[in-house]
Design an enzyme around this catalytic site. Structure first.
Site, mmCIF file in Angstrom:
data_model
loop_
_atom_site.group_PDB
_atom_site.id
_atom_site.type_symbol
_atom_site.label_atom_id
_atom_site.label_comp_id
_atom_site.label_asym_id
_atom_site.label_seq_id
_atom_site.Cartn_x
_atom_site.Cartn_y
_atom_site.Cartn_z
ATOM 1 C CE LYS A 139 0.807 1.858 3.440
ATOM 2 N NZ LYS A 139 1.636 2.696 4.359
ATOM 3 C CE1 TYR A 195 -1.797 0.132 8.140
ATOM 4 C CE2 TYR A 195 -0.714 1.652 7.665
ATOM 5 C CZ TYR A 195 -0.411 0.309 8.020
ATOM 6 O OH TYR A 195 0.142 -0.224 6.229
HETATM 7 P P1 NDP Z 1 12.137 1.651 2.242
HETATM 8 O O1 NDP Z 1 12.866 2.770 1.549
HETATM 9 O O2 NDP Z 1 12.774 1.331 3.681
HETATM 10 O O3 NDP Z 1 12.415 0.497 0.946
HETATM 11 C C1 NDP Z 1 12.293 0.538 0.000
HETATM 12 C C2 NDP Z 1 13.150 -0.079 -1.492
HETATM 13 O O4 NDP Z 1 12.742 -0.263 -2.047
HETATM 14 C C3 NDP Z 1 14.810 0.029 -1.785
HETATM 15 O O5 NDP Z 1 15.031 -0.676 -0.390
HETATM 16 C C4 NDP Z 1 15.788 -0.259 -2.485
HETATM 17 O O6 NDP Z 1 15.791 -1.938 -2.203
HETATM 18 C C5 NDP Z 1 13.880 -0.376 -3.344
HETATM 19 N N1 NDP Z 1 14.124 1.161 -3.903
HETATM 20 C C6 NDP Z 1 14.237 0.334 -5.845
HETATM 21 N N2 NDP Z 1 13.436 1.586 -5.969
HETATM 22 C C7 NDP Z 1 13.847 2.648 -4.919
HETATM 23 C C8 NDP Z 1 14.166 3.871 -4.824
HETATM 24 N N3 NDP Z 1 14.191 4.961 -5.836
HETATM 25 N N4 NDP Z 1 14.468 5.020 -4.213
HETATM 26 C C9 NDP Z 1 14.145 4.304 -2.834
HETATM 27 N N5 NDP Z 1 14.657 3.055 -2.821
HETATM 28 C C10 NDP Z 1 14.113 1.958 -3.955
HETATM 29 O O7 NDP Z 1 11.090 1.562 2.392
HETATM 30 P P2 NDP Z 1 9.875 0.608 3.274
HETATM 31 O O8 NDP Z 1 10.509 -0.807 2.865
HETATM 32 O O9 NDP Z 1 9.225 1.490 4.356
HETATM 33 O O10 NDP Z 1 8.567 0.926 2.715
HETATM 34 C C11 NDP Z 1 8.126 0.336 0.848
HETATM 35 C C12 NDP Z 1 7.269 -0.138 0.343
HETATM 36 O O11 NDP Z 1 6.174 -0.679 1.386
HETATM 37 C C13 NDP Z 1 6.012 1.400 0.364
HETATM 38 O O12 NDP Z 1 5.199 1.441 -0.299
HETATM 39 C C14 NDP Z 1 5.487 1.509 1.433
HETATM 40 O O13 NDP Z 1 4.133 2.460 1.697
HETATM 41 C C15 NDP Z 1 4.918 0.250 2.033
HETATM 42 N N6 NDP Z 1 5.110 -0.208 3.405
HETATM 43 C C16 NDP Z 1 4.232 -1.345 3.715
HETATM 44 C C17 NDP Z 1 4.393 -1.261 5.334
HETATM 45 C C18 NDP Z 1 3.164 -2.481 5.564
HETATM 46 O O14 NDP Z 1 2.723 -2.312 6.517
HETATM 47 N N7 NDP Z 1 2.276 -2.692 4.794
HETATM 48 C C19 NDP Z 1 4.736 -1.020 5.866
HETATM 49 C C20 NDP Z 1 6.252 0.293 6.030
HETATM 50 C C21 NDP Z 1 6.215 -0.197 5.199
HETATM 51 P P3 NDP Z 1 16.806 -2.421 -3.463
HETATM 52 O O15 NDP Z 1 17.773 -2.179 -2.325
HETATM 53 O O16 NDP Z 1 17.102 -4.176 -2.794
HETATM 54 O O17 NDP Z 1 16.842 -2.270 -4.544
#
Ligand code: NDP
Length: 372
Positions: free
Chosen positions: A138, A223
């Protein structure tokens, strides 16, 4: 790491509570712990190995119906460490340039997209084109138009599209929905959803309109939107909204700091909600009807969720949200199971229509009518 043993210990500590708990909680506990499960297993590749991807991977270690088997990442060092930690073979590792080749990989059934919001649309379309099922985090997209395109692409490709609505499987949440459906709250009149936290690093993608698509509303306010809909059990027909900003340097144009919004429902019930990136201690749902009330606080964090109703404290067991979500989604994808609250792409498009309307109402200052 949460393991099935951890889960059992938690359950063991509240055996009495479990006996007294409503059936929905018992059923949920049973579903998580099925040591003798011998049915089909959903083989999942995670796309985006960031904070939440890591949490999902850890939680999946306790799953019996879903298994982490692959990765898509732009960071080779993360791929290496996930390979050794989770035993992922080289042939199941992809980057953002070559992951369309996943179509030729018979060992992966589904891709879980956990990247910044603005990347979801394109990545989901590519996964669908590769013929794999998709679970997307989401907000599923930046607006309803994008969301509908994703639903249509998955329908065309004959793959399932689910969204990471983990609260849809949370036992206390489901107990309140059971009570409301059973008429135990009487005619439902009002819902309040307060969702927010003080966000940190000003350089993070969540504060970049290009990657986040907005601000707090896309990330945490969703949420309250989703909660309004499943708690009241109707679809909103109008929206009003007001935006306030105290820090225009940190929260640039198009990145909302705080939005308060109100929703009207066909029965006459209303919702009043707050979404913010600049206040702490805001994670509360409150639902009231003519004959009773229900409160969750915290309502949407990773748990334990806590709550009470006019009948007393909610005693349903704490579960690891992402473990149960993945177990349930495996059943949805592989066995066609219907969850109590939908988790498919259409459900996400409904939230995105409300988000579109809220942003429109903050600009116009007028009541915006919506049709969901
Ligand atoms: P993070 O920043 O921690 O991780 C995102 C990952 O996406 C990065 O580590 C990277 O992984 C990849 N990525 C690819 N392109 C980009 C870019 N241009 N900039 C940054 N990262 C990039 O974010 P979150 O994990 O917190 O959030 C990711 C998604 O999950 C969002 O949509 C958020 O809303 C959702 N979310 C949902 C939650 C829930 O409870 N359902 C809780 C937290 C987040 P790599 O290095 O492997 O390419």
């Amino acid at each position: 790491m949460n393991t099935r043993r951890d889960f059992l210990q938690k359950i063991g500590g509240s055996v009495l509570a479990l006996h007294l708990a409503p059936l929905v909680a018992k059923a949920d506990a049973d579903r998580v712990f099925e040591p003798s499960y011998a049915g089909p297993v959903l083989r999942v590749a995670i796309c985006g190995l960031g904070g939440y991807g890591t949490r999902v991977a850890e939680a999946m270690q306790a799953c019996v119906k879903a298994k982490l088997v692959g990765v898509i990442s732009g960071t080779p060092s993360k791929i290496k460490s996930w390979q050794s930690k989770y035993g992922i073979p080289e042939k199941n590792c992809y980057n953002y340039e070559n992951f369309d080749n996943i179509k030729n990989n018979p060992d992966i059934d589904a891709v879980y997209v956990i990247t910044p919001n603005a990347l979801h649309h394109d990545q989901v379309l590519r996964v669908a084109k590769a013929g794999k099922h998709v679970i997307c985090e989401k907000p599923m997209a930046l607006n309803a138009k994008q969301g509908q395109e994703m639903v249509d692409a998955c329908t065309k490709a004959k793959v399932k599209l689910l969204v990471g609505y983990r609260m849809h499987f949370e036992p206390k949440t489901l107990e309140i929905i059971r009570m409301r459906k059973a008429g135990e709250l009487g005619k439902v009149r009002f819902f309040q959803g307060l969702c927010g936290f003080k966000t940190g690093d000003p350089g993070q993608w969540r504060l970049n309109k290009e990657l986040a698509g907005g601000g707090s509303l896309m990330d945490i306010g969703i949420y309250a939107i989703n909660g309004s809909r499943y708690m009241i059990g109707e679809e909103p027909i109008w929206v009003t909204a007001q935006e306030t900003k105290t820090d225009p340097i940190k929260f640039k144009v198009g990145v909302d700091e705080t939005i308060q919004f109100q929703l009207g429902f066909p029965s006459g019930a209303t919702a009043s909600c707050l979404s913010t990136y600049n206040m702490n201690n805001l994670d509360r749902f409150f639902l009231t009807g003519d004959d009773g009330f229900a409160e969750l606080m915290p309502a949407t964090g990773y748990g334990p969720i806590q709550g009470r109703t006019s009948k007393g404290e909610l005693t349903n067991p704490h579960i690891t949200h992402q473990t149960v979500q993945m177990e349930e989604m495996a059943d949805v994808i592989l066995k066609g199971k219907q969850p109590i609250i939908p988790v498919d792409g259409n459900e996400a498009v409904k939230d995105l229509k409300v988000i579109d309307a809220i942003y429109e109402a903050t600009k116009s200052g007028k009541k915006t009518l919506i049709s969901i």
